[in-house]
Enzyme design. Structure first.
Site, mmCIF file in Angstrom:
data_model
loop_
_atom_site.group_PDB
_atom_site.id
_atom_site.type_symbol
_atom_site.label_atom_id
_atom_site.label_comp_id
_atom_site.label_asym_id
_atom_site.label_seq_id
_atom_site.Cartn_x
_atom_site.Cartn_y
_atom_site.Cartn_z
ATOM 1 N N GLU A 45 0.554 10.425 -3.820
ATOM 2 C CA GLU A 45 1.109 10.112 -5.126
ATOM 3 C C GLU A 45 0.259 8.965 -5.667
ATOM 4 O O GLU A 45 0.046 7.980 -4.957
ATOM 5 C CB GLU A 45 2.573 9.650 -5.022
ATOM 6 C CG GLU A 45 3.152 9.348 -6.408
ATOM 7 C CD GLU A 45 4.522 8.658 -6.371
ATOM 8 O OE1 GLU A 45 4.944 8.191 -5.304
ATOM 9 O OE2 GLU A 45 5.150 8.590 -7.444
ATOM 10 N N ARG A 271 3.956 9.001 11.289
ATOM 11 C CA ARG A 271 3.008 8.193 10.538
ATOM 12 C C ARG A 271 2.537 7.029 11.399
ATOM 13 O O ARG A 271 3.168 6.663 12.387
ATOM 14 C CB ARG A 271 3.651 7.697 9.253
ATOM 15 C CG ARG A 271 4.828 6.756 9.481
ATOM 16 C CD ARG A 271 5.641 6.590 8.219
ATOM 17 N NE ARG A 271 4.788 6.162 7.119
ATOM 18 C CZ ARG A 271 5.160 6.203 5.843
ATOM 19 N NH1 ARG A 271 6.354 6.665 5.516
ATOM 20 N NH2 ARG A 271 4.367 5.791 4.909
ATOM 21 N N LYS A 281 3.564 1.301 0.963
ATOM 22 C CA LYS A 281 3.053 1.019 -0.376
ATOM 23 C C LYS A 281 3.840 -0.080 -1.054
ATOM 24 O O LYS A 281 3.292 -0.933 -1.739
ATOM 25 C CB LYS A 281 3.126 2.284 -1.232
ATOM 26 C CG LYS A 281 1.995 3.253 -0.978
ATOM 27 C CD LYS A 281 1.976 4.297 -2.071
ATOM 28 C CE LYS A 281 1.035 5.440 -1.725
ATOM 29 N NZ LYS A 281 1.189 6.559 -2.649
#
Length: 567
Positions: A45, A271, A281
């Site tokens: 994104e 992850r 983020k």
RNA sequence: UGGGGCGUCGCCAAGUUGGUAAGGCACGGGGUUUUGGUCCCCGCAUUCGUGGGUUCGAGUCCUACCGCCCCAGCCA
């Protein structure tokens, strides 16, 4: 040396272990599930910069495609215009390219599919599988129930398809304000999986989109968009992180209801977490906007742009991603592994030069004043093909302050009163006098005598000198700024426990040395190139460098068994 | 407390018809060395979250626990 845009070379040597994803692909190929096709995608994104966790995903997705002779698309998941910007779109592409991967003409945007997505939504409405809900955000939340209690149906749930269609079209036409209505899937408000309790798939946002401008005022949500985008692109294996495991039933549900060209398999993996840093983020953006660091490319950040500026190479990054493996277990990788990968890469490829971080003057009393000579210096001790340069030597030098101990510790091989050491590639030198500032007692200069017979750094009489130190000629050395970095956080897992992660910022994560001295050849190293400062570590030239003053970032220090023993 | 996952050496991670615990990093020891770097040797889980059970034999099967992660955005 970082070779931006370079294609990832074919792997040689032993094949990496088959992680569970590769095993799935192997099996799919064996049974011919996709006709031998492997098509993945990396779907960021554009709402922030990529970090090392993304590198893991990039290497996995692009790497898988490469290994199996397949393809990997780059697709921006740009369904939320409120958070996304072109700045990020550009930075992300640069980062992926830097890592060594290319997507050829397969650059896509979820927004490319808005029209199709919309048409599919109308189909769902017509089939009675989606409805427009007038409930407010708070009401929807209340109706959703909790983790342990089922939800209840919205009063709008049984609206007729015709009415839903009309309402949905008017949503698109801009007849309603933000939040007035949403389009929801009609699945099961009692589902034990909260994701399936009539998920919202369209919301009204009168916001300009970075690509579609003001064409739309309704935007599709992730769960609805992602699976269809995958299907439209012919993706075979849709790899994502563990937190989407709960969403997989929804991914499959949507694709099962629609006449899409295929049904990719979603596979989730854990992850990456790295010790002494943060990899989310939200937190990274906070570090940047609150000026804890200098920007997205601050060398202390685990962002790819920061890591790149720090001097990490794409080769080291890829090696790291390969070594950490892929599994479903939550894990936190030791920063030491990352550093190891860089050292290993640079040890083989970086030129060795000399720079003195904390200069201490050293005068060779028996070396003629005004004389100078050039010392032959190979760029790499094990790789003659890297060539050599001449390094000026003279009576007055600067050596590393840390290489002198007035009262030597046991096993100290470096400079000390009366001790003989080797000046790398130059001469043996013996310290005869220590000059101090009478006021402060600080050592300001060392007087030494050299043995002219040891030119080149070797004696023929079998004399043993255990210490070798680096140096620069005072008259020839150039000033430089050197930035030393340490971990950004003092806690192995800054997120853990109560309290703000910012409470664990390491106040000493950056040390700027303004008055370092470098040998002349170091002035010619271009920005971004990696070199080794002999005995100190690997450094790269920072973009802040000027013709007057070079700026170096220490990418990683050399291993230092002396420092370890002294501790 | 509902659902979905995960638990093998300090950190990652192999282990796939059950057959007697890979590898890397880190760490420790030794050798080589004009970087106390590199390189080279050697060492480093009688044990696989725990307890039962099945079996000649279990990290691998069954069972019961324990622990950790994710989900109640009109974020992705």
């Amino acid at each position: 040396m970082t070779a931006p845009d370079a294609e990832v070379p074919a792997k040689s040597g032993p094949a990496p272990a088959r992680d569970f994803i590769r095993q799935i692909v192997d099996e799919d190929n064996r049974v011919g599930k996709w006709g031998g096709r492997v098509h993945t995608r990396f779907p960021p994104e554009p709402n922030g910069y990529l970090h090392i966790g993304h590198a893991k995903s990039i290497c996995l997705n692009f790497g898988l495609a490469k290994e199996f002779g397949g393809l990997c698309n780059l697709r921006f998941d740009d369904t939320n215009p409120a958070k996304e910007e072109v700045e990020y779109v550009d930075a992300i592409q640069e980062d992926v390219r830097w890592l060594g991967f290319s997507w050829d003409d397969r650059l896509f945007y979820a927004s490319d599919y808005f029209e199709k997505l919309y048409a599919f939504a109308e189909q769902l409405i017509e089939k009675g599988l989606a409805y427009v809900d007038d409930l407010s955000q708070e009401e929807i939340r209340a109706y959703r129930g909790t983790l342990t209690e089922p939800g209840k149906d919205s009063p709008c749930r049984d609206r007729a398809p015709e009415e839903n269609l009309d309402l949905f079209r008017r949503m698109r036409a801009g007849e309603f304000p933000d939040g007035a209505k949403v389009l929801r899937l009609k699945i099961d408000m009692q589902s034990p999986n909260v994701v399936l309790r009539d998920p919202v798939i369209y919301r009204i946002k009168h916001v300009e989109h970075h690509r579609t401008g003001n064409t739309w005022c309704i935007y599709p949500m992730y769960d609805y968009t992602h699976c269809i985008s995958d299907a439209l692109e012919g993706i075979t294996h849709s790899i994502c992180s563990l937190e989407f495991e709960n969403n997989r039933p929804l991914y499959d549900w949507v694709l099962n209801q629609l006449p899409v060209p295929g049904h990719p398999q979603q596979i989730e993996f854990a992850r990456l977490n790295l010790s002494y840093t943060v990899l989310s983020k939200r937190k990274l953006i906070q570090l940047v906007t609150e000026k804890v660091v200098s920007g997205w490319d601050d060398p202390r950040l685990p962002t790819l742009s920061g890591i790149r500026r720090r001097g990490y190479t794409p080769e080291a990054m890829r090696d790291f991603c390969e070594r950490i493996g892929v599994s479903k277990a939550d894990s936190q990788v030791d920063m030491a592994l990352l550093e190891h990968c860089l050292r290993e890469d640079l040890n083989a490829r970086a030129k060795r030069l000399m720079g003195v971080l904390r200069p201490l003057k050293l005068v060779i009393t028996n070396y003629p004043e005004g004389q100078a000579e050039d010392i032959h210096f190979p760029y790499h001790p094990e790789d003659a093909s890297m060539g050599a340069r001449q390094v000026p030597f003279s009576r007055e030098l600067y050596v590393e302050r840390d290489d002198f101990m007035e009262v030597p510790a046991k096993k100290w091989f470096r400079l000390a009163p009366g001790a003989e050491v080797r000046l790398r590639h130059a001469y043996y030198v013996t310290c005869t006098e220590v000059i101090k500032d009478p006021a402060t007692g600080e050592v300001v200069e060392l007087r030494c005598v050299h043995d002219p017979a040891t030119k080149g750094g070797w004696s023929s009489d079998g004399r043993k000198v255990k210490g070798t130190i680096h140096w620069v000629s005072a008259a020839h050395a150039l000033p430089a700024e050197v930035r030393l970095y340490d971990r950004l956080f003092t806690k192995e897992n800054p997120t853990e426990g109560k309290g703000d992660f910012l409470d664990h910022i390491n106040p000493h994560s950056l040390e700027v040395i303004e008055n370092a001295l470098i040998e002349p050849a170091l002035a010619d190293i271009p920005v971004g190139e990696n070199v080794q400062f002999e005995r100190l570590g690997y450094f790269c030239v920072d973009k802040d460098s000027t013709p007057q003053k070079r700026v170096f970032n220490r990418s990683v220090a050399l291993k230092d068994s002396w420092a370890k023993a002294a501790r």
